[in-house]
Write an enzyme that holds these catalytic residues in place. Structure first.
Site, PDB file in Angstrom:
ATOM      1  N   ASP A 148       0.874  -1.174   0.000  1.00 51.93           N
ATOM      2  CA  ASP A 148       0.000   0.000   0.000  1.00 51.93           C
ATOM      3  C   ASP A 148       0.910   1.222   0.000  1.00 51.93           C
ATOM      4  O   ASP A 148       2.089   1.123   0.357  1.00 51.93           O
ATOM      5  CB  ASP A 148      -0.887   0.004   1.265  1.00 51.93           C
ATOM      6  CG  ASP A 148      -2.140   0.864   1.098  1.00 51.93           C
ATOM      7  OD1 ASP A 148      -3.246   0.291   0.993  1.00 51.93           O
ATOM      8  OD2 ASP A 148      -2.007   2.111   1.087  1.00 51.93           O
ATOM      9  N   TYR A 172     -15.901   8.088 -10.520  1.00 47.53           N
ATOM     10  CA  TYR A 172     -15.596   6.739 -10.025  1.00 47.53           C
ATOM     11  C   TYR A 172     -16.292   5.682 -10.899  1.00 47.53           C
ATOM     12  O   TYR A 172     -15.661   4.713 -11.358  1.00 47.53           O
ATOM     13  CB  TYR A 172     -16.076   6.661  -8.576  1.00 47.53           C
ATOM     14  CG  TYR A 172     -15.986   5.317  -7.902  1.00 47.53           C
ATOM     15  CD1 TYR A 172     -14.752   4.723  -7.640  1.00 47.53           C
ATOM     16  CD2 TYR A 172     -17.140   4.653  -7.470  1.00 47.53           C
ATOM     17  CE1 TYR A 172     -14.676   3.497  -6.989  1.00 47.53           C
ATOM     18  CE2 TYR A 172     -17.072   3.442  -6.807  1.00 47.53           C
ATOM     19  CZ  TYR A 172     -15.844   2.869  -6.579  1.00 47.53           C
ATOM     20  OH  TYR A 172     -15.777   1.656  -5.922  1.00 47.53           O
TER      21      TYR A 172
HETATM   22  P1  NAD Z   1     -10.051   1.881   0.433  1.00 44.25           P
HETATM   23  O1  NAD Z   1     -10.061   3.310   0.045  1.00 44.25           O
HETATM   24  O2  NAD Z   1     -10.460   1.506   1.796  1.00 44.25           O
HETATM   25  O3  NAD Z   1      -8.623   1.258   0.174  1.00 44.25           O
HETATM   26  C1  NAD Z   1      -7.844   1.578  -0.956  1.00 44.25           C
HETATM   27  C2  NAD Z   1      -6.398   1.455  -0.556  1.00 44.25           C
HETATM   28  O4  NAD Z   1      -5.620   1.832  -1.693  1.00 44.25           O
HETATM   29  C3  NAD Z   1      -6.012   2.405   0.605  1.00 44.25           C
HETATM   30  O5  NAD Z   1      -5.394   1.677   1.630  1.00 44.25           O
HETATM   31  C4  NAD Z   1      -5.039   3.380  -0.049  1.00 44.25           C
HETATM   32  O6  NAD Z   1      -3.992   3.798   0.807  1.00 44.25           O
HETATM   33  C5  NAD Z   1      -4.517   2.559  -1.218  1.00 44.25           C
HETATM   34  N1  NAD Z   1      -3.984   3.409  -2.278  1.00 44.25           N
HETATM   35  C6  NAD Z   1      -4.527   4.569  -2.749  1.00 44.25           C
HETATM   36  N2  NAD Z   1      -3.707   5.105  -3.673  1.00 44.25           N
HETATM   37  C7  NAD Z   1      -2.648   4.264  -3.772  1.00 44.25           C
HETATM   38  C8  NAD Z   1      -1.469   4.282  -4.547  1.00 44.25           C
HETATM   39  N3  NAD Z   1      -1.211   5.287  -5.395  1.00 44.25           N
HETATM   40  N4  NAD Z   1      -0.597   3.262  -4.418  1.00 44.25           N
HETATM   41  C9  NAD Z   1      -0.839   2.241  -3.555  1.00 44.25           C
HETATM   42  N5  NAD Z   1      -1.933   2.181  -2.765  1.00 44.25           N
HETATM   43  C10 NAD Z   1      -2.821   3.180  -2.892  1.00 44.25           C
HETATM   44  O7  NAD Z   1     -10.941   1.097  -0.654  1.00 44.25           O
HETATM   45  P2  NAD Z   1     -11.684  -0.295  -0.479  1.00 44.25           P
HETATM   46  O8  NAD Z   1     -13.038  -0.025   0.018  1.00 44.25           O
HETATM   47  O9  NAD Z   1     -10.813  -1.260   0.228  1.00 44.25           O
HETATM   48  O10 NAD Z   1     -11.834  -0.690  -2.019  1.00 44.25           O
HETATM   49  C11 NAD Z   1     -10.923  -1.535  -2.680  1.00 44.25           C
HETATM   50  C12 NAD Z   1     -11.414  -1.710  -4.111  1.00 44.25           C
HETATM   51  O11 NAD Z   1     -12.737  -2.253  -4.088  1.00 44.25           O
HETATM   52  C13 NAD Z   1     -11.507  -0.422  -4.904  1.00 44.25           C
HETATM   53  O12 NAD Z   1     -11.218  -0.685  -6.257  1.00 44.25           O
HETATM   54  C14 NAD Z   1     -12.971  -0.037  -4.790  1.00 44.25           C
HETATM   55  O13 NAD Z   1     -13.389   0.732  -5.865  1.00 44.25           O
HETATM   56  C15 NAD Z   1     -13.613  -1.401  -4.816  1.00 44.25           C
HETATM   57  N6  NAD Z   1     -14.952  -1.379  -4.217  1.00 44.25           N
HETATM   58  C16 NAD Z   1     -15.121  -1.154  -2.888  1.00 44.25           C
HETATM   59  C17 NAD Z   1     -16.397  -1.146  -2.338  1.00 44.25           C
HETATM   60  C18 NAD Z   1     -16.636  -0.911  -0.881  1.00 44.25           C
HETATM   61  O14 NAD Z   1     -17.801  -0.792  -0.459  1.00 44.25           O
HETATM   62  N7  NAD Z   1     -15.602  -0.844  -0.048  1.00 44.25           N
HETATM   63  C19 NAD Z   1     -17.505  -1.352  -3.176  1.00 44.25           C
HETATM   64  C20 NAD Z   1     -17.299  -1.521  -4.535  1.00 44.25           C
HETATM   65  C21 NAD Z   1     -16.010  -1.573  -5.055  1.00 44.25           C
HETATM   66  C1  AKB Z   2     -18.670   3.668  -2.726  1.00 41.48           C
HETATM   67  O1  AKB Z   2     -19.679   3.992  -2.065  1.00 41.48           O
HETATM   68  O2  AKB Z   2     -18.013   4.444  -3.422  1.00 41.48           O
HETATM   69  C2  AKB Z   2     -18.276   2.211  -2.723  1.00 41.48           C
HETATM   70  C3  AKB Z   2     -18.885   1.494  -3.874  1.00 41.48           C
HETATM   71  C4  AKB Z   2     -20.277   1.046  -3.805  1.00 41.48           C
HETATM   72  O3  AKB Z   2     -18.232   1.310  -4.873  1.00 41.48           O
HETATM   73  N1  AKB Z   2     -18.647   1.646  -1.462  1.00 41.48           N
END
Ligand code: NAD
Ligand code: AKB
Length: 316
Positions: free
Chosen positions: A34, A142
């Site tokens: 990360d 996004y």
């Molecule tokens: P998050 O924001 O909690 O985690 C993302 C991580 O990426 C963070 O720890 C951040 O430090 C790291 N990061 C950001 N820029 C970076 C860089 N330049 N280099 C290295 N690391 C970097 O997000 P999440 O909720 O864990 O989501 C992970 C993936 O799942 C994403 O692609 C998100 O779009 C997708 N997603 C999440 C959800 C959700 O509800 N959490 C829903 C749909 C899709």
């Molecule tokens: C957000 O709300 O951006 C995420 C997703 C649904 O992708 N939790």
């Protein structure tokens, strides 16, 4: 033997996914990375490399040195944060994916996981039980980046045979690692505030239904998808994935069954418009048919688990 690299491992999904992969594949075989310092739950449970996914050379050298066979790319800017700085969000979300797609081809990485989101759907998409193939006109940066990413995944599969797999996650609800700036984050904050203050001011209005899922289901879905035989994966863009659907009012009523004095008030902000553009519920028949997906958690079961688990942690 598999050697797995998780990029964005310090985030809401990354922490839990890394722990689950380490339990399955052995802690030394799962490298967490990360841009941030290691999350407290990852620091002592296996290898950690602090790196920026935008630095393609550094990632490529790491993949080569460690003979990485699978990459999980989780680094991204989520919906609410992305709307505050759209060009930056576009840059991170697209460049990170393009860097990793190229590295996978160049270094012959055998599998790539990259998550999409219900954010690919927009105002013109049918709202109820939204199907896999439907009108897709996302309105957030996004969502646009996720839909473009899905098309690039398909392109790399068609052109280079890259075994890339993806899920359109709903809003994910969890307690081990804090969420990173999404529109669905209210459904985590509400549990934390219910335990802390017995009240919560919600940034979405009371009847805003959204597709949601408990993190245990999401982690299981991710690993099941990645372990499914290659020939059963018929979708190389991204599979719809469904868990449950509820509104702020309904989640507050579920909490009141455990905390009778809990109250909720509503002060919708800019995130309301984002939520209004997304489906209320989605269907996931293709995931069920192709690799046997079935969710286990509903709102009641998740609420009991969230409140129980959050009582055991001081963090978040
Ligand atoms: P998050 O924001 O909690 O985690 C993302 C991580 O990426 C963070 O720890 C951040 O430090 C790291 N990061 C950001 N820029 C970076 C860089 N330049 N280099 C290295 N690391 C970097 O997000 P999440 O909720 O864990 O989501 C992970 C993936 O799942 C994403 O692609 C998100 O779009 C997708 N997603 C999440 C959800 C959700 O509800 N959490 C829903 C749909 C899709
Ligand atoms: C957000 O709300 O951006 C995420 C997703 C649904 O992708 N939790």
């Amino acid at each position: 033997m598999e050697k797995i690299l998780v990029i964005g491992a310090g985030g809401q999904i990354g922490v839990e996914l890394t722990l689950a992969l380490r339990a399955k594949y052995g802690q030394d075989n799962v490298i967490a990375s990360d841009i941030r310092e290691p999350h407290v739950l990852l620091a002592d449970s296996g290898p950690y490399v602090q790196l920026d996914v935008m630095n393609s050379n550094a990632v490529s050298l790491l993949v080569q040195k460690e003979k990485v066979t699978q990459i999980y790319l989780l680094a991204a800017i989520l919906s609410a944060t992305g709307e505050k700085n759209p060009l930056w969000a576009w840059d991170i979300n697209m460049k990170s994916l393009m860097n990793i797609l190229d590295i996978c081809v160049e270094q012959k990485v055998s599998k790539l996981y990259w998550p999409s989101s219900i954010a690919v759907f927009g105002n013109t998409t049918p709202k109820e039980n939204t199907e896999q193939k439907t009108i897709i006109e996302p309105v957030t940066v996004y969502g646009i980046s996720k839909y473009a990413g899905e098309l690039w995944c398909q392109y790399y599969f068609d052109k280079y045979g890259l075994d890339v797999r993806s899920l359109r996650y709903p809003g994910l609800i969890s307690w081990k690692s804090a969420p990173g700036g999404g529109t669905t984050d209210y459904a985590i904050d509400i549990y934390i505030e219910a335990l802390k203050k017995q009240s919560y001011e919600c940034f979405l209005s009371e009847h805003t239904y959204l597709p949601m899922m408990y993190m245990d289901d999401a982690i299981r879905a991710t690993i099941e998808l990645m372990e499914a035989p290659k020939e059963s994966i018929k979708n190389r863009m991204s599979y719809n994935l469904s868990g449950m659907s509820f509104s702020p009012k309904e989640i507050s009523e579920a909490i009141q069954k455990h905390i009778p004095g809990f109250t909720i008030s509503y002060a919708p902000d800019f995130r309301q418009k984002i939520a209004d553009s997304w489906p209320k519920s989605i269907e996931d028949k293709e995931a069920e048919k192709d690799w046997g997906w079935k969710a286990e958690y509903d709102l009641e079961k998740m609420t009991a688990a969230m409140l129980e688990n959050l009582k055991t942690v001081k963090r978040m």
